[in-house]
Design an enzyme around this catalytic site. Structure first.
Site, mmCIF file in Angstrom:
data_model
loop_
_atom_site.group_PDB
_atom_site.id
_atom_site.type_symbol
_atom_site.label_atom_id
_atom_site.label_comp_id
_atom_site.label_asym_id
_atom_site.label_seq_id
_atom_site.Cartn_x
_atom_site.Cartn_y
_atom_site.Cartn_z
ATOM 1 N N LYS A 190 -47.771 29.752 89.497
ATOM 2 C CA LYS A 190 -47.555 30.389 91.198
ATOM 3 C C LYS A 190 -48.414 31.566 90.897
ATOM 4 O O LYS A 190 -48.300 32.659 90.519
ATOM 5 C CB LYS A 190 -46.086 30.793 91.340
ATOM 6 C CG LYS A 190 -45.751 30.853 92.629
ATOM 7 C CD LYS A 190 -44.477 30.862 93.078
ATOM 8 C CE LYS A 190 -43.795 31.419 94.261
ATOM 9 N NZ LYS A 190 -44.354 30.966 95.435
HETATM 10 N N1 PMP Z 1 -44.860 24.603 96.652
HETATM 11 C C1 PMP Z 1 -45.405 25.891 96.934
HETATM 12 C C2 PMP Z 1 -46.899 25.880 97.283
HETATM 13 C C3 PMP Z 1 -44.720 26.986 97.106
HETATM 14 O O1 PMP Z 1 -44.967 28.367 97.423
HETATM 15 C C4 PMP Z 1 -43.160 27.094 96.731
HETATM 16 C C5 PMP Z 1 -42.360 28.121 97.087
HETATM 17 N N2 PMP Z 1 -42.302 28.955 95.700
HETATM 18 C C6 PMP Z 1 -42.687 25.637 96.545
HETATM 19 C C7 PMP Z 1 -43.544 24.421 96.523
HETATM 20 C C8 PMP Z 1 -41.182 25.484 96.387
HETATM 21 O O2 PMP Z 1 -41.148 26.188 95.142
HETATM 22 P P1 PMP Z 1 -39.499 26.933 94.661
HETATM 23 O O3 PMP Z 1 -38.625 25.869 94.934
HETATM 24 O O4 PMP Z 1 -39.595 26.838 93.254
HETATM 25 O O5 PMP Z 1 -39.369 28.029 95.571
#
Ligand code: PMP
Length: 299
Positions: free
Chosen positions: A151
């Protein structure tokens, strides 16, 4: 509203004193690792949902960028708990970020001192209860251009463009295809659909493997609802009985329309509603068998 205090390199400071110089390489090139985490009120005290998993991903993203890991799980867990207590908040959003903070712009200078900061926000749900989305002309980043499992700030240029384009065309969000033309994910959320009675989500490989996506796959008490991961074509998505997006911020948000096509009867379907309820219980600590997902702030 923002929390009044920010945790910055080991100490808690007033919001406006947690600053960095504008001439740092992370700002100029998008070289930062970050997380989005939620904490919720439970019948005991506020609890952070899946903090360990978020911190593991944070360390993974920092490592991908070659950042030294100066704080471990225990250190950052304490930092988050202290910050919630200091801000006197019971529910909200947690934003840790790590960046190269030396005042040295130039790609070759992206290294050196790494700063870490954690901020809190109130998170009141805003926006629609169901989403109208479109298939974006922007593709999800190719897995060989970067590490899609991390991320990283720079990845969001892609989704910023997709979201901006969706907004200009009166859609709430964008669904991005991968380089093979399969459904990947939304701007900052993963996607599930109910297709021929199966709960289906795209395979890992091009998506950010979301913690909410994993939670949905692991949710207890969903009876016959079991998720499978496989490639989904745009045509299959459009034919689905139900579609929803999921993520820490969105939680589980039903999609009512994809471009001109109404999904199901345009209202949240039965499986989406069941999962929404199970997810609500999970984040509020109502599953005795999933207590390990929660970090209680006052423990
Ligand atoms: N895809 C992207 C590109 C994101 O930014 C997020 C948010 N973090 C998610 C999927 C979902 O991830 P999470 O469930 O860990 O928040």
């Amino acid at each position: 509203m923002n929390g009044q205090y920010i945790w910055h390199n080991g100490s808690i400071k007033k919001w406006r004193y947690a600053t960095t110089h504008v001439m740092n390489p992370s700002l100029h090139y998008g070289i930062a690792a970050f997380e989005g985490i939620r904490f919720y009120q439970t019948n005991k005290c506020p609890a952070i949902f899946r903090l360990k998993d978020h911190l593991d991903r944070f360390f993974y993203s920092m490592n991908v960028l070659g950042m030294p890991i100066m704080y471990d799980q225990e250190g950052l867990t304490k930092a988050v708990k202290d910050l919630i207590i200091r801000n006197k908040m019971t529910e909200g959003y947690i934003r840790p970020i790590a960046w190269f903070s030396d005042e040295k712009v130039g790609l070759h200078n992206a290294g050196g001192t790494t700063s870490v900061q954690i901020a809190l926000f109130d998170w009141k749900k805003s926006g629609p209860d169901t989403l109208r989305v479109h298939i974006s002309p922007f593709l999800r980043i190719h897995p060989k251009t970067t590490d899609v499992n991390a991320k990283i700030s720079g990845h969001y240029i892609n989704t910023h463009l997709a979201l901006q384009h969706a907004g200009k065309n009166n859609f709430d969000d964008a669904i991005l295809l991968d380089h093979n033309g399969n459904i990947a994910e939304a701007s900052a959320a993963n996607i599930f659909c109910v297709y021929k009675k199966f709960l289906v989500t795209p395979l890992r490989g091009t998506i950010l493997p979301g913690i909410t996506r994993t939670t949905i796959i692991q949710l207890p008490g969903c009876g016959a609802v079991r998720a499978i991961s496989c490639n989904i074509s745009p045509a299959e998505l459009l034919e689905s009985e139900e579609v929803f997006l999921c993520g820490t911020a969105y939680e589980i948000l039903p999609v009512s329309k994809i471009e001109g096509k109404i999904i199901g009867d345009g209202k949240p379907g039965p499986i989406t509603k069941l999962l929404q309820e199970q997810y609500r219980k999970a984040v509020h600590g109502e599953f005795p068998e999933r207590q390990y997902w929660l970090t209680y702030v006052n423990d």
